[in-house]
Every structure is written in C-alpha cells, then in structure tokens.
Design an enzyme around this catalytic site. Sequence first.
Site, PDB file in Angstrom:
ATOM      1  N   CYS A   1      37.846  33.200  34.305  1.00  0.00           N
ATOM      2  CA  CYS A   1      37.685  32.260  33.211  1.00  0.00           C
ATOM      3  C   CYS A   1      36.499  31.569  33.312  1.00  0.00           C
ATOM      4  O   CYS A   1      36.047  31.013  32.201  1.00  0.00           O
ATOM      5  CB  CYS A   1      38.947  31.490  32.814  1.00  0.00           C
ATOM      6  SG  CYS A   1      40.377  32.438  32.503  1.00  0.00           S
TER       7      CYS A   1
ATOM      8  N   HIS B   1      36.958  25.439  28.282  1.00  0.00           N
ATOM      9  CA  HIS B   1      37.643  26.859  28.406  1.00  0.00           C
ATOM     10  C   HIS B   1      38.948  26.640  27.827  1.00  0.00           C
ATOM     11  O   HIS B   1      39.375  25.475  27.819  1.00  0.00           O
ATOM     12  CB  HIS B   1      37.874  27.144  29.865  1.00  0.00           C
ATOM     13  CG  HIS B   1      38.622  28.167  30.159  1.00  0.00           C
ATOM     14  ND1 HIS B   1      38.480  29.622  29.356  1.00  0.00           N
ATOM     15  CD2 HIS B   1      39.782  28.455  30.709  1.00  0.00           C
ATOM     16  CE1 HIS B   1      39.349  30.350  29.670  1.00  0.00           C
ATOM     17  NE2 HIS B   1      40.427  29.671  30.477  1.00  0.00           N
TER      18      HIS B   1
ATOM     19  N   ASN C   1      43.796  32.401  25.291  1.00  0.00           N
ATOM     20  CA  ASN C   1      43.012  32.076  26.583  1.00  0.00           C
ATOM     21  C   ASN C   1      42.132  33.566  26.463  1.00  0.00           C
ATOM     22  O   ASN C   1      42.582  34.492  26.963  1.00  0.00           O
ATOM     23  CB  ASN C   1      43.742  32.023  27.734  1.00  0.00           C
ATOM     24  CG  ASN C   1      42.721  31.849  28.914  1.00  0.00           C
ATOM     25  OD1 ASN C   1      41.591  32.172  28.776  1.00  0.00           O
ATOM     26  ND2 ASN C   1      43.206  31.670  30.289  1.00  0.00           N
TER      27      ASN C   1
END
Length: 322
Positions: A113, A249, A279
């Site tokens: 990520c 994020h 996500n």
Amino acid sequence: MIYSRITGTGGHLPEKVLTNRDLEQMVETSDQWIRERTGIAERHIAAPDETTCDLAEPAARRAMEAAGVGPDDIDLILVATTTPDQVFPSTACLLQQRLDIHGCAAFDIQAVCTGFIYALGVADRFIRTGGARRALVVGAETLSRIVDWTDRGTCVLFGDGAGAVVLEASETPGILSSHLHADGRYEQLLRVPAGVSSHYDRLRAGEAFVQMKGNEVFKVAVNTLGRIVDETLAANALEKGDVDWLIPHQANIRIIQATARKLKLSMERVVVTVDRHGNTSAASVPLALDVAVRDGRVRRGETLLMEAFGGGFTWGSVLLKF
Ligand code: ACO
C-alpha cells in the site's frame, strides 16, 4: 536547485462496482458493519480479463494529457504494484510498450500500500540528481485477485484501480521531502504467503490470498502514521496547520481520522475516497489526488501531505507544493 513537480494527474477505475449489499450475499457481514468499521460503501472490481496494466494505461494517458506531454517527453516510468500482470516483463515495461515509449528506464516498485509513496520518492531522487527530467509515476492494482472472497475479515476492504502522475524537473518547488520506511519484522501480521519461489502450488491453485490480523495492523498503522506526520513536519520546519490538504492512503476512515486529528486538520481538508474506492493499495493515493485535483479542491501552490502504510510493514510520506 532542481525540484520535481507534479504537472498532471490521472486515474482509472474498472467499471464493475461491488457494493456492501453485494457482499452481504457473499459472506456473513452487513452494510452497517462495513460502513461503521471501515467507512467503505462500495469498491470497483476488475473484470476477469482486465489486468493491472489495463487499469494503469488510461490513468497514465490522462496524467500525460493533463501535463501536456507526449510519449517522447517521458524519460522514466515507475509502476508501484503488488499485483503485476506477469512475473516479467515488469508492468512498467508493459505500460511503456502500450504508450509507445521506447528506451527510457522502466521498473516496478513493490511496497504494497506504500508503493506509490515509494515510487514518488524514488522518482524525486532521480529528477533531483539529474537522472531524469520527466517521470511517469503510477500506482495500479488488481488486488481483488489475491483476496479470499470467503474471508469477511479482508474481502470487504479491497478494490481495484490505478492512479498516475507526471513528475517534472522544475526550478520551483515541488516535492519538499519524502520519507520512506520499512520494518520486515511485522511480516506475520499482513502478508500473502505464496509466490514464485515459495508455495508456488498455492499460486498455481489460485490460493495466494491476503492474510491480515486486522486489529493489530490497525494499531500499528495509527501509531506509525502519527510518527510519520511528526517526522515530515519537523524535516520541513512546519507546524501543524501549515498543511493545506492531507491525501492519505485509503485503508480505513478511522485510521484517516486519527491522522487528521494528529495534524489538527478538519476532515474538510482531507481527501477521502475510501467510501467509493475501498483500499486500492498502491493506487489509492494517486487516485485520491486525481479526484481532488479534477473536482477543483486541490489548487496550485497548496501544501499537500501524502502518506501511506501497508504490508512489509512499509510506510512513508511525501510533502509537496502542488
Ligand atoms: N462483517 C462483520 N463482522 C466482521 C467482519 C465483517 N466483514 N470482519 C470482522 N468481523 C468481526 C470479527 O470477527 C470480530 O468478531 P468477534 O468480536 O466476535 O471476534 C469483530 O468483527 C471485530 O473484529 P476486529 O478485527 O477487531 O474489527 P476491527 O474494528 O479491528 O475492524 C478492520 C477490522 C476493518 C480490518 C480494521 O482492523 C482495519 O482496518 N485494520 C487495518 C487495515 C490496514 O490498514 N491494512 C494495511 C493496509 S492493507 C495492505 O497493505 C495490503
């Protein structure tokens, strides 16, 4: 002094939308639980034949169009991804071919990520040291391929997509600092324990899935992102309140809110896409940036703090003047 500056942004999401209601039909969960615990309402999922490079290409083209540059102008391509199309060539090389760009360095970056933040940090160093003048930096994922759709603890969280920026050498700032970190000792909390040289059988059987101890990851993420905020502000002699926009994020709205509180920023100054995108791993930060640039929220000259945390663990931030 040479800086690197973002001159164009782009994003792309696959057409298919998977809502929380859809997930209620697949696993023991509820729209209410997912919204309350994560902030996610829906996410986009790639079609079976749609690859990471298929998502990266339109995002890259939009970023290049916004920057007003063509294939001959790009001299570095970085693609942050955990879900490459193939073992090799890299997704960056596949993208290079699609964009009719030839000869410049092109490689993938794998930091889960945090991948886009890593890629932006690497491209910034290339540009500031004269190794490139105009980089295409992409975060692209088909994370849905490595999600166990029977595991309610993970499958409600992730989505697919791609975001891109063109980063150019400039005499005006630009990226002010980037901060990249990792600590491999947390492997057991978040991983896909299969690959080409270990447990290849799982990969072949299509059983290489994200395993996450969500609650423990959550606590480390909140603390670590709090620390990276302090580190970034200190490195630039900035105070809380000097940042115009937080572009985080997009893993969980509660993690985002904790980072905003740490920065003393109201949620109006935070770009949130987790509700619509879920996500999307390395794609989440450039997708969020592109949304906020295109809807007119983020303007030239404003100070942006981007941050991310993910598998590895990896974490990092980029502070920049847009
Ligand atoms: N629907 C309903 N109930 C669920 C679901 C679901 N989808 N998932 C878990 N639950 C249950 C659990 O079984 C548990 O039940 P129990 O109390 O009876 O045992 C209860 O809900 C609470 O579970 P927790 O895991 O403690 O829930 P939490 O509030 O921590 O939320 C979540 C889980 C959303 C995963 C959160 O921990 C989180 O966001 N973690 C961080 C994720 C992250 O940032 N990852 C890093 C980036 S990802 C990457 O790098 C690939």
